[in-house]
Design an enzyme around this catalytic site. Structure first.
Site, PDB file in Angstrom:
ATOM      1  N   ALA A   3       0.868  -1.167   0.000  1.00  0.00           N
ATOM      2  CA  ALA A   3       0.000   0.000   0.000  1.00  0.00           C
ATOM      3  C   ALA A   3       0.911   1.226   0.000  1.00  0.00           C
ATOM      4  CB  ALA A   3      -0.902  -0.030   1.218  1.00  0.00           C
TER       5      ALA A   3
ATOM      6  N   GLY B   9       0.706  -4.894   1.156  1.00  0.00           N
ATOM      7  CA  GLY B   9      -0.533  -4.925   0.379  1.00  0.00           C
ATOM      8  C   GLY B   9      -0.357  -5.586  -0.978  1.00  0.00           C
TER       9      GLY B   9
ATOM     10  N   GLU C  58      -0.750  -9.155  -0.285  1.00  0.00           N
ATOM     11  CA  GLU C  58      -2.172  -9.371   0.026  1.00  0.00           C
ATOM     12  C   GLU C  58      -3.032  -9.317  -1.237  1.00  0.00           C
ATOM     13  OE1 GLU C  58      -1.709  -6.269   3.087  1.00  0.00           O
ATOM     14  OE2 GLU C  58      -2.877  -7.609   4.375  1.00  0.00           O
TER      15      GLU C  58
ATOM     16  N   GLU D 114       4.960  -5.185   7.222  1.00  0.00           N
ATOM     17  CA  GLU D 114       4.289  -4.131   7.987  1.00  0.00           C
ATOM     18  C   GLU D 114       4.861  -3.944   9.392  1.00  0.00           C
ATOM     19  OE1 GLU D 114       2.755  -6.412   6.140  1.00  0.00           O
ATOM     20  OE2 GLU D 114       1.186  -5.447   4.938  1.00  0.00           O
TER      21      GLU D 114
HETATM   22  C1  HXC Z   1       5.089   4.346  -1.282  1.00  0.00           C
HETATM   23  C2  HXC Z   1       6.956   3.365  -2.177  1.00  0.00           C
HETATM   24  C3  HXC Z   1       6.595   2.108  -1.631  1.00  0.00           C
HETATM   25  C4  HXC Z   1       5.393   2.044  -0.870  1.00  0.00           C
HETATM   26  C5  HXC Z   1       8.438   1.863  -2.689  1.00  0.00           C
HETATM   27  N1  HXC Z   1       8.095   3.160  -2.831  1.00  0.00           N
HETATM   28  N2  HXC Z   1       7.546   1.209  -1.956  1.00  0.00           N
HETATM   29  N3  HXC Z   1       6.198   4.451  -2.001  1.00  0.00           N
HETATM   30  N4  HXC Z   1       4.670   3.180  -0.729  1.00  0.00           N
HETATM   31  N5  HXC Z   1       4.966   0.900  -0.339  1.00  0.00           N
HETATM   32  C6  HXC Z   1       8.808   4.208  -3.555  1.00  0.00           C
HETATM   33  C7  HXC Z   1      10.059   4.626  -2.817  1.00  0.00           C
HETATM   34  O1  HXC Z   1       9.740   5.565  -1.818  1.00  0.00           O
HETATM   35  C8  HXC Z   1      10.847   5.236  -3.943  1.00  0.00           C
HETATM   36  O2  HXC Z   1      10.326   6.533  -4.206  1.00  0.00           O
HETATM   37  C9  HXC Z   1      10.515   4.362  -5.142  1.00  0.00           C
HETATM   38  O3  HXC Z   1       9.285   3.696  -4.783  1.00  0.00           O
HETATM   39  C10 HXC Z   1      11.561   3.305  -5.408  1.00  0.00           C
HETATM   40  O4  HXC Z   1      11.785   2.578  -4.204  1.00  0.00           O
HETATM   41  P1  HXC Z   1      13.249   2.355  -3.555  1.00  0.00           P
HETATM   42  O5  HXC Z   1      13.031   2.102  -2.104  1.00  0.00           O
HETATM   43  O6  HXC Z   1      14.183   3.429  -3.949  1.00  0.00           O
HETATM   44  O7  HXC Z   1      13.676   1.008  -4.297  1.00  0.00           O
HETATM   45  P2  HXC Z   1      14.699  -0.122  -3.766  1.00  0.00           P
HETATM   46  O8  HXC Z   1      15.880   0.504  -3.088  1.00  0.00           O
HETATM   47  O9  HXC Z   1      14.897  -1.025  -4.915  1.00  0.00           O
HETATM   48  O10 HXC Z   1      13.892  -0.918  -2.625  1.00  0.00           O
HETATM   49  C11 HXC Z   1      12.771  -1.683  -2.942  1.00  0.00           C
HETATM   50  C12 HXC Z   1      11.981  -2.025  -1.656  1.00  0.00           C
HETATM   51  C13 HXC Z   1      11.627  -0.749  -0.888  1.00  0.00           C
HETATM   52  C14 HXC Z   1      12.796  -2.985  -0.796  1.00  0.00           C
HETATM   53  C15 HXC Z   1      10.717  -2.766  -2.122  1.00  0.00           C
HETATM   54  O11 HXC Z   1      11.064   0.194  -1.788  1.00  0.00           O
HETATM   55  C16 HXC Z   1      10.687  -0.948   0.234  1.00  0.00           C
HETATM   56  O12 HXC Z   1      11.046  -1.477   1.295  1.00  0.00           O
HETATM   57  N6  HXC Z   1       9.438  -0.537   0.065  1.00  0.00           N
HETATM   58  C17 HXC Z   1       8.418  -0.605   1.074  1.00  0.00           C
HETATM   59  C18 HXC Z   1       7.950  -2.018   1.248  1.00  0.00           C
HETATM   60  C19 HXC Z   1       6.893  -2.076   2.351  1.00  0.00           C
HETATM   61  O13 HXC Z   1       7.178  -1.791   3.500  1.00  0.00           O
HETATM   62  N7  HXC Z   1       5.690  -2.442   1.963  1.00  0.00           N
HETATM   63  C20 HXC Z   1       4.608  -2.568   2.882  1.00  0.00           C
HETATM   64  C21 HXC Z   1       3.887  -1.276   2.887  1.00  0.00           C
HETATM   65  S1  HXC Z   1       2.710  -1.201   4.162  1.00  0.00           S
HETATM   66  P3  HXC Z   1      11.317   7.794  -4.444  1.00  0.00           P
HETATM   67  O14 HXC Z   1      10.352   8.941  -4.584  1.00  0.00           O
HETATM   68  O15 HXC Z   1      12.208   7.854  -3.266  1.00  0.00           O
HETATM   69  O16 HXC Z   1      12.030   7.432  -5.729  1.00  0.00           O
HETATM   70  C22 HXC Z   1       1.420  -1.975   3.530  1.00  0.00           C
HETATM   71  C23 HXC Z   1       0.280  -1.919   4.450  1.00  0.00           C
HETATM   72  C24 HXC Z   1      -0.656  -2.983   4.132  1.00  0.00           C
HETATM   73  O17 HXC Z   1       1.384  -2.460   2.464  1.00  0.00           O
HETATM   74  C25 HXC Z   1      -1.811  -2.801   4.932  1.00  0.00           C
HETATM   75  C26 HXC Z   1      -2.972  -2.709   4.122  1.00  0.00           C
HETATM   76  C27 HXC Z   1      -2.748  -2.616   2.655  1.00  0.00           C
END
Ligand code: HXC
Length: 261
Positions: free
Chosen positions: A68, A112, A115, A135
């Site tokens: 998400a 998400g 999911e 998360e």
């Molecule tokens: C918003 C996101 C994002 C996310 C990545 N980006 N994931 N933006 N929400 N979930 C954005 C980054 O901020 C970045 O933007 C761009 O995408 C590229 O990501 P990087 O981090 O630079 O890429 P990389 O170094 O290759 O790392 C990949 C990654 C990392 C390991 C997947 O992006 C990451 O850890 N993302 C978050 C994963 C996460 O925690 N997901 C769960 C979310 S919570 P900029 O602008 O800096 O270029 C969730 C809640 C669920 O899903 C509950 C209900 C749905």
């Protein structure tokens, strides 16, 4: 088309398969409200279009979906905000879709994103796919079915380990655990998923939908209730021309011609 509309691309193939592509590659297809609204609208179109029999959901770039949208969710101040707008409620559109959906996962399917894949009916993973429910690292918990669907897919010990540690899971481990049905070489995941969807789309569409409904019932009912439900829908296929045609074709040693394809 509006900017929101472009967040999910819908391609209709002649084979009766709709390919839905999550299209926010700069944010690793983070599932913003706008993207999920666009996905819900396109899934509604797929269900309503009788020329489409099955769908594939995939992502552009190096992710299926990295979760998400963390930045968007962070903009909500507190419990009353997220409760008031019922944050993430419209995600139900995926599991409410009546036609089968195959997830073609390449790259990240996190939070998400994992999911969303689990809300689909079949998951095909590229060998470079990475699954996970991270998360916990953000100080929250899965919010669109992760705690409920993962345990049903892989059992308690693995679901607990993955959700409580937030570690990423390789495609191979996901296959061993039963989360995905197949791992395919990198670069081929979309076409492999489309092939499966095309196979499904070649059968009678109402029968396919009854079978999907029955399998899904297993996650919500007792065994006895599920078997009763299955018996009712099995009997109901006797109301379909296509059931008669399938049996007739077998006895005449020919291929069936489905009326409701
Ligand atoms: C918003 C996101 C994002 C996310 C990545 N980006 N994931 N933006 N929400 N979930 C954005 C980054 O901020 C970045 O933007 C761009 O995408 C590229 O990501 P990087 O981090 O630079 O890429 P990389 O170094 O290759 O790392 C990949 C990654 C990392 C390991 C997947 O992006 C990451 O850890 N993302 C978050 C994963 C996460 O925690 N997901 C769960 C979310 S919570 P900029 O602008 O800096 O270029 C969730 C809640 C669920 O899903 C509950 C209900 C749905």
């Amino acid at each position: 088309a509006s900017a929101e509309d472009d967040l999910v691309l819908l391609e209709r193939r002649d084979s009766g398969v709709a390919v839905l592509t999550l299209n926010r590659p700069k944010a690793l297809n983070a599932l913003s409200d706008g993207l999920m609204r666009a996905l819900a609208e396109k899934l509604r179109q797929v269900d309503a279009d009788s020329s489409l029999k099955a769908a594939v959901i995939t992502g552009t770039g190096k992710a299926f979906a990295a979760g998400a949208d963390i930045k968007e969710m962070h903009s909500r101040e507190g419990y009353s905000d997220v409760r008031g707008e019922n944050m993430l409620a419209h995600w139900n559109s995926v599991s409410n879709t009546r036609k089968p959906i195959v997830a073609a996962v390449g790259g990240f399917a996190l939070g998400g994103g994992c999911e969303l894949a689990m809300a689909c009916d079949i998951i095909i993973a590229s060998e470079d796919a990475k699954f996970g429910q991270p998360e916990i690292k953000l100080g929250t918990i899965p919010g669109v079915g992760g705690t409920q669907r993962l345990i049903r897919a892989v059992g308690k010990s693995k679901a607990m380990e993955w959700i409580l540690t937030g570690e990423m899971i390789s495609a191979q481990e996901a296959e061993r655990a039963g989360l995905v049905s197949r791992v395919v070489p990198a670069g081929t995941v979309l076409e492999e998923a489309v092939k499966i969807a095309e196979k499904i789309a070649s059968f009678s569409s109402p029968v396919v939908q009854l079978a999907k409904e029955c399998v899904n019932a297993a996650e919500e009912t007792s065994l006895a209730e599920g078997i009763r439900f299955e018996r009712h829908l099995f009997h109901a296929t006797w109301g379909l021309d296509d059931r008669r045609e399938g049996f007739q074709a077998f006895s005449e040693k020919r291929q069936p011609t489905w009326k409701h394809r």
